[in-house]
Design an enzyme around this catalytic site. Structure first.
Site, PDB file in Angstrom:
ATOM      1  CB  CYS A 190      -1.395   0.091   1.093  1.00 58.75           C
ATOM      2  SG  CYS A 190      -2.152  -1.446   1.225  1.00 58.75           S
ATOM      3  N   GLY A 231      -0.854   0.494  -5.050  1.00 57.55           N
ATOM      4  CA  GLY A 231      -2.210   0.107  -4.620  1.00 57.55           C
ATOM      5  C   GLY A 231      -2.540   0.639  -5.610  1.00 57.55           C
ATOM      6  CG  ASN A 282       2.878  -0.330   3.234  1.00 52.71           C
ATOM      7  OD1 ASN A 282       4.584   0.012   2.093  1.00 52.71           O
ATOM      8  ND2 ASN A 282       2.157  -1.989   2.894  1.00 52.71           N
ATOM      9  N   GLY A 283       1.640  -2.859   5.030  1.00 55.83           N
ATOM     10  CA  GLY A 283       2.322  -4.477   5.719  1.00 55.83           C
ATOM     11  C   GLY A 283       1.259  -4.839   5.540  1.00 55.83           C
ATOM     12  CE1 TYR A 319       6.780  -5.558 -11.246  1.00 58.52           C
ATOM     13  CE2 TYR A 319       5.863  -5.469  -8.388  1.00 58.52           C
ATOM     14  CZ  TYR A 319       5.027  -5.367 -10.378  1.00 58.52           C
ATOM     15  OH  TYR A 319       4.137  -5.435 -10.556  1.00 58.52           O
TER      16      TYR A 319
END
Ligand code: SF4
Length: 458
Positions: free
Chosen positions: A2, A28, A102-103, A242
């Site tokens: 995210c 995201g 985020n996570g 990535y």
């Protein structure tokens, strides 16, 4: 994955949060939201879709205030639906708490069970909601102490920004899985997943939030505290391979330069006797440049990406993913016809996307196709915030490299070695999580895991 963003002390906080989220869109694409506060009222606007679709001028004007937190979502726990759009906003004892996370937490089920036994009623199926409930049950004397006591109860991966009434809070889990950085702009403070968001709003990068660090920002300035340390850090190495944008600096180093180094290392380990090197745009670009520089084989653009189509990997269903592959990349036949090409890819997850691309390149007239991957085979699921959750879905978990080569339809297929990948990194190997490549998980694993674990709750 995210994207998260927070800003404190700027009269255009929501507009800057919008721009920050725009820069973080690649993290995201399912939904986006902003919560703002003007000292009296909290306002929110969130919806499914891309940042540019979710917000318009009217929505941004309504988000008054000098503090804002924002989120772009790619679901790793909980479905992709409106109920699960962040920031997650709750009111508690006359205060407001907005959370952008985020996570992926790994003790979600256990904590949720405990919270429900104490009387909590959950609104969503996101692991992030648990944070709000931990805070609601706390007996801390104020919100700072509350955050300091609540966050260490979480296991797994979290970088987060929170708005608690007039205070902006930033935190990174003690392993440091996901990035989070601090910037300054016109006296205001900004927190963002990646530095590309700071660049867009002309904020000056100050530093990364350290693993295990919590910072509190309010009218008195900035205060930092540290959570209890873990025995090691576990920065997600896949961010470099990535996820992060190449123009961002994460974990202290520019992503483009790291990817280029991965490409150089790949060329050293697995040279190819070919006429041209080409990337799979855009994520393979930097590694292909490194491969070309190291090998001396000229770099060509063999495929053009249609930039009006989103990244494929982070679409939530296989059906949409396959459709997007076909409309996304168009080969340049005059570059490819009769050529022996070496394609540089950042990674292979399921293999279906690569197979479809190779077919397109063969149809365009390439005489030989050799594929080089700038990371090792992905053999294990990620429990810390990347959506490749089951071994069944990971092609390299179930098949040999020769089998994958034949499935994809290339003349040769080579992956960068684990040692080579770590050698190309700017930090010591002990700093990284590499669990998806070697199955050695640095942090506790969930007892049961599925992206939809909380949907089946009960
Ligand atoms: S398992 Fe892989 S993707 Fe997940 S945090 Fe570790 S390195 Fe990153």
């Amino acid at each position: 994955m995210c994207g998260i963003f927070g800003i404190y002390g700027h009269k255009e906080a929501a507009s800057l949060a919008y721009l920050g989220l725009y820069a973080l869109q690649h993290r995201g694409e399912e939904s986006a939201g902003i919560v703002s506060y003007d000292g009296k009222r909290v306002r929110q606007h969130k919806s499914m879709g891309l940042v540019s679709d979710v917000f318009n001028e009217t929505a941004l004007k309504s988000l008054k205030g000098h503090i804002a937190v924002g989120h772009t979502r790619y679901s790793t726990t909980g479905s992709s639906n409106i109920k699960n759009v962040q920031p997650f906003l709750v009111s508690h004892k006359g205060s407001h708490i907005a959370i952008a996370h985020n996570g992926n937490l790994t003790n979600t089920v256990q904590l949720r069970r405990e919270m429900e036994d104490k009387g909590s009623i959950f609104q969503t199926t996101m692991d992030s909601e648990i944070i709000a409930h931990l805070m609601a049950h706390s007996e801390a004397k104020d919100y700072r102490e509350n955050v300091m006591l609540s966050l260490p109860q979480l296991e797994g991966a979290y970088s987060m920004v929170m708005m608690i009434d007039g205070m902006l809070v930033g935190a990174r889990d003690p392993y440091g899985f996901r990035p989070l950085c601090l910037g300054r702009l016109d006296g205001a403070y900004a927190l963002a997943s990646e530095t590309c968001a700071l660049d867009l709003i002309h904020a000056k990068y100050v530093r990364d939030i350290e693993p295990g660090e919590i910072i509190f920002i309010d009218k008195k300035g900035i205060k930092r505290v540290s959570m209890p340390k873990k025995d090691k850090h576990a920065l997600c190495i896949f961010e470099y391979i990535y996820f992060a944008r190449p123009d961002s600096n994460i974990f202290g180093k520019n992503v483009y330069l790291v990817r280029k180094q991965l490409g150089r290392q790949l060329a050293k380990e697995y040279p190819a006797d070919c006429d041209i090197v080409m990337p799979i745009p855009d994520s393979g670009n930097s590694a292909a440049m490194g491969f070309s520089e190291e090998s001396g084989i000229p770099l060509e653009v063999g495929m053009i990406r249609n930039h009006y189509v989103g990244r494929t990997f982070i679409q939530p269903t296989q059906h949409i993913r396959d459709f997007r592959v076909k409309i996304k990349l168009n080969p340049i036949k005059d570059v490819l016809k009769g050529k022996r090409i070496v394609i540089v890819e950042d990674s292979i997850v399921r293999g279906t996307t690569s197979k479809s691309r190779v077919k397109t390149l063969r149809e365009a007239g390439a005489s030989q196709i050799h594929m080089r991957i700038s990371c090792p085979p992905i053999i294990s699921p990620c429990f810390y915030g990347i959506d490749f959750p089951t071994k069944k879905e990971l092609i390299a978990s179930n098949h040999t490299i020769d089998w994958i080569r034949d499935f994809i339809g290339v003349d040769s297929l080579k992956y960068l070695s684990l040692e080579g990948m770590l050698k190309a990194m700017p930090l010591a190997k002990s700093e990284f999580c590499t669990a998806c490549f070697n199955g050695m998980y640095p942090a506790k694993l969930p007892k049961q895991f599925s992206k939809y674990i909380l949907e089946r709750w009960g």
